[in-house]
Scaffold this active site. Structure first.
Site, PDB file in Angstrom:
ATOM      1  CB  SER A 147     -50.962  15.561  39.658  1.00 22.81           C
ATOM      2  OG  SER A 147     -52.113  15.474  40.028  1.00 22.81           O
ATOM      3  CB  ALA A 148     -54.272  19.159  37.889  1.00 25.69           C
ATOM      4  CE1 TYR A 153     -51.068  11.037  42.332  1.00 25.64           C
ATOM      5  CE2 TYR A 153     -53.093  12.671  42.188  1.00 25.64           C
ATOM      6  CZ  TYR A 153     -52.002  12.061  41.478  1.00 25.64           C
ATOM      7  OH  TYR A 153     -51.286  11.872  40.244  1.00 25.64           O
ATOM      8  CE  LYS A 207     -57.140   9.713  36.759  1.00 31.60           C
ATOM      9  NZ  LYS A 207     -55.689  11.172  37.314  1.00 31.60           N
ATOM     10  CE  LYS A 218     -68.868   2.889  36.610  1.00 31.31           C
ATOM     11  NZ  LYS A 218     -69.627   3.967  37.169  1.00 31.31           N
ATOM     12  CD  GLN A 265     -69.351  14.972  39.179  1.00 29.52           C
ATOM     13  OE1 GLN A 265     -69.982  15.080  39.080  1.00 29.52           O
ATOM     14  NE2 GLN A 265     -68.431  13.904  39.674  1.00 29.52           N
ATOM     15  CB  THR A 266     -65.990  20.658  34.408  1.00 26.53           C
ATOM     16  OG1 THR A 266     -66.240  21.073  35.869  1.00 26.53           O
ATOM     17  CG2 THR A 266     -67.800  20.898  33.866  1.00 26.53           C
TER      18      THR A 266
HETATM   19  P1  NAD Z   1     -49.968   4.312  36.853  1.00 24.50           P
HETATM   20  O1  NAD Z   1     -50.570   4.048  37.725  1.00 24.50           O
HETATM   21  O2  NAD Z   1     -50.093   3.595  35.103  1.00 24.50           O
HETATM   22  O3  NAD Z   1     -47.739   4.531  36.564  1.00 24.50           O
HETATM   23  C1  NAD Z   1     -47.605   4.580  37.485  1.00 24.50           C
HETATM   24  C2  NAD Z   1     -46.507   3.510  38.142  1.00 24.50           C
HETATM   25  O4  NAD Z   1     -45.319   3.724  38.849  1.00 24.50           O
HETATM   26  C3  NAD Z   1     -47.637   2.018  37.768  1.00 24.50           C
HETATM   27  O5  NAD Z   1     -46.763   0.963  37.094  1.00 24.50           O
HETATM   28  C4  NAD Z   1     -46.495   1.408  39.232  1.00 24.50           C
HETATM   29  O6  NAD Z   1     -46.630  -0.085  39.410  1.00 24.50           O
HETATM   30  C5  NAD Z   1     -45.570   2.202  39.657  1.00 24.50           C
HETATM   31  N1  NAD Z   1     -44.834   2.605  40.873  1.00 24.50           N
HETATM   32  C6  NAD Z   1     -45.622   2.424  41.756  1.00 24.50           C
HETATM   33  N2  NAD Z   1     -44.559   3.146  42.978  1.00 24.50           N
HETATM   34  C7  NAD Z   1     -43.710   2.357  42.902  1.00 24.50           C
HETATM   35  C8  NAD Z   1     -42.310   1.930  43.519  1.00 24.50           C
HETATM   36  N3  NAD Z   1     -42.572   1.994  44.693  1.00 24.50           N
HETATM   37  N4  NAD Z   1     -40.975   1.688  42.711  1.00 24.50           N
HETATM   38  C9  NAD Z   1     -41.319   1.386  41.041  1.00 24.50           C
HETATM   39  N5  NAD Z   1     -42.629   2.088  40.617  1.00 24.50           N
HETATM   40  C10 NAD Z   1     -43.485   2.066  41.589  1.00 24.50           C
HETATM   41  O7  NAD Z   1     -50.550   6.044  36.751  1.00 24.50           O
HETATM   42  P2  NAD Z   1     -49.823   6.858  35.126  1.00 24.50           P
HETATM   43  O8  NAD Z   1     -50.894   7.573  34.952  1.00 24.50           O
HETATM   44  O9  NAD Z   1     -48.847   6.345  34.456  1.00 24.50           O
HETATM   45  O10 NAD Z   1     -49.275   8.007  36.230  1.00 24.50           O
HETATM   46  C11 NAD Z   1     -47.312   8.603  36.353  1.00 24.50           C
HETATM   47  C12 NAD Z   1     -47.390   9.054  36.672  1.00 24.50           C
HETATM   48  O11 NAD Z   1     -48.355  10.651  36.509  1.00 24.50           O
HETATM   49  C13 NAD Z   1     -47.988   9.507  38.586  1.00 24.50           C
HETATM   50  O12 NAD Z   1     -46.282  10.333  39.967  1.00 24.50           O
HETATM   51  C14 NAD Z   1     -49.094  10.218  38.406  1.00 24.50           C
HETATM   52  O13 NAD Z   1     -49.286  10.514  39.941  1.00 24.50           O
HETATM   53  C15 NAD Z   1     -48.765  11.270  37.186  1.00 24.50           C
HETATM   54  N6  NAD Z   1     -50.143  11.745  36.500  1.00 24.50           N
HETATM   55  C16 NAD Z   1     -51.288  11.089  35.904  1.00 24.50           C
HETATM   56  C17 NAD Z   1     -52.123  11.750  35.541  1.00 24.50           C
HETATM   57  C18 NAD Z   1     -52.945  10.388  34.464  1.00 24.50           C
HETATM   58  O14 NAD Z   1     -53.943  11.086  34.538  1.00 24.50           O
HETATM   59  N7  NAD Z   1     -52.517   9.496  34.705  1.00 24.50           N
HETATM   60  C19 NAD Z   1     -52.450  12.830  35.394  1.00 24.50           C
HETATM   61  C20 NAD Z   1     -51.951  13.683  37.249  1.00 24.50           C
HETATM   62  C21 NAD Z   1     -49.733  13.188  37.432  1.00 24.50           C
END
Ligand code: NAD
Length: 340
Positions: free
Chosen positions: A121-122, A152, A195, A203, A223-224
């Protein structure tokens, strides 16, 4: 290059990006897909009958072994995740995702996986470089000296390094992308983990349907951020997995906007203007952040390029439909299940 008969594992397959990745592999003709998530099946955003779906807690090492058995490619997207409101209040929970990636890496080595992708992630970037509201573009080296987002971001930074050392010490093929704010249909749009793009869309819809022309904005609105549409994210994940890029690389849009500009855009899509109330006590994260795409352009000759306006129109329309469906009486969470 992977064979479409090989078993592909997507962890976090019940979540936003994981569910979309599973859907994308199906469309590409992959026949052996395993999706794993801790959530019960009826809470998965997308679920497919022709996919091997497992509801397992991947904090547990033995469950990671069940998940990894026979898998050639592993996409580790499972993590405790949310917008600023969630990650500021759940730092320990976010850091516990380290168990998932650690056990998944061990299981990948034990079961002879060919390749391993990790979703970073960023939020790994040094906070001191994100104090300006002028959307500073973050280059990959700006993660060090380390001053990541508390909780995080530190977990992500540690797990990136774990991937590197599993590659160096055990010869595991690992690839790591730093996602910058991904948005789109089938994502979280209410409940506290959503997010900004989804929260603002919801909203605006609420205000429009209630005829109460006000919106609450977290922070000053100055914020950007940049926001990457889900299709760009899916495309980028596979390009990076298939590349020879060894170190973590940005996967994000470089089209930065302020939160106020994002609200302008959603108001335009909805055809409404709202009075803005700024909540300066709400969680708001760093002041400015953008993705510097010099490296991904150099390595892949490509960068995420779906305009924010295009992606937000699709996202708004999807949330609007979800909202109406919920209002019509489907109690609680509204999800659709796709069967073949
Ligand atoms: P999300 O929350 O929709 O998906 C993550 C999934 O992981 C969830 O469904 C959750 O139930 C599952 N999970 C959590 N703990 C678990 C466990 N112990 N065992 C099994 N499953 C588990 O989030 P997302 O947006 O789909 O993100 C996916 C990945 O991308 C994550 O690693 C997140 O940190 C990373 N990420 C996402 C973003 C974003 O903007 N969405 C940005 C940066 C990084």
């Amino acid at each position: 290059m992977p064979n479409t008969n090989d078993l592909v594992l997507v962890t976090g397959g019940g979540g936003f990006i994981g569910g979309a990745l599973v859907a994308s592999f199906r469309k590409q003709g992959y026949r052996n897909i395993r999706a794993v998530d801790i959530k019960p099946f009826d809470h998965w955003y997308q679920r497919f009958d022709d996919v091997e779906n497992l509801s397992l807690d991947l904090n547990e090492k033995l469950n990671c072994e069940v998940a990894a058995r026979g898998a050639k490619d592993i996409y580790n997207l499972a993590a405790n995740m949310g917008g600023m409101g969630f990650i500021e209040k759940n730092k320990a929970l976010c850091m516990l995702s380290v168990l998932i990636n650690t056990h998944m890496l061990q299981a990948a080595v034990k079961h002879g996986a060919n390749r391993f992708f990790y979703a970073s992630s960023a939020c790994v970037y040094n906070g001191d470089r994100q104090k300006s509201f002028e959307a500073p573009s973050l280059k990959e080296e700006d993660a060090y000296p380390a001053l990541a987002e508390d909780g995080y971001g530190w977990e992500k930074l540690f797990s990136e390094r774990m991937c590197r050392h599993f590659r160096e010490d055990y010869g595991l093929y690992t690839r790591v992308a730093r996602f910058h704010n991904v948005y789109g249909p089938w994502g979280t749009w209410f409940g506290g983990r959503e997010k900004a793009p989804a929260a603002i869309s919801r909203k605006v819809i609420e205000a429009k349907l209630a005829g109460k022309h006000e919106i609450e904005i977290w922070g000053t609105g100055h914020q950007t951020r940049s926001f990457m549409y889900i299709d760009d994210c899916l495309n980028g994940i596979q390009k990076i997995m298939n590349s020879d890029i060894l170190e973590p690389i940005n996967l994000g849009s470089s089209e930065a906007v302020s939160i106020n500009q994002l609200v302008d855009m959603v108001e335009g899509i909805a055809g409404i203007r709202l009075e803005r109330k700024y909540d300066l006590t709400a969680p708001q994260g760093v002041n400015g952040r953008n993705s510097d795409n010099t490296l991904i352009q150099k390595c892949l000759g490509w960068e995420p390029n779906i305009p924010l306006q295009t992606g937000m129109e699709k996202t708004y329309a999807w949330i609007y439909d979800q909202y109406l469906a919920r209002e019509k009486g489907a109690a609680g969470v509204v999800r659709e299940f796709v069967t073949t």
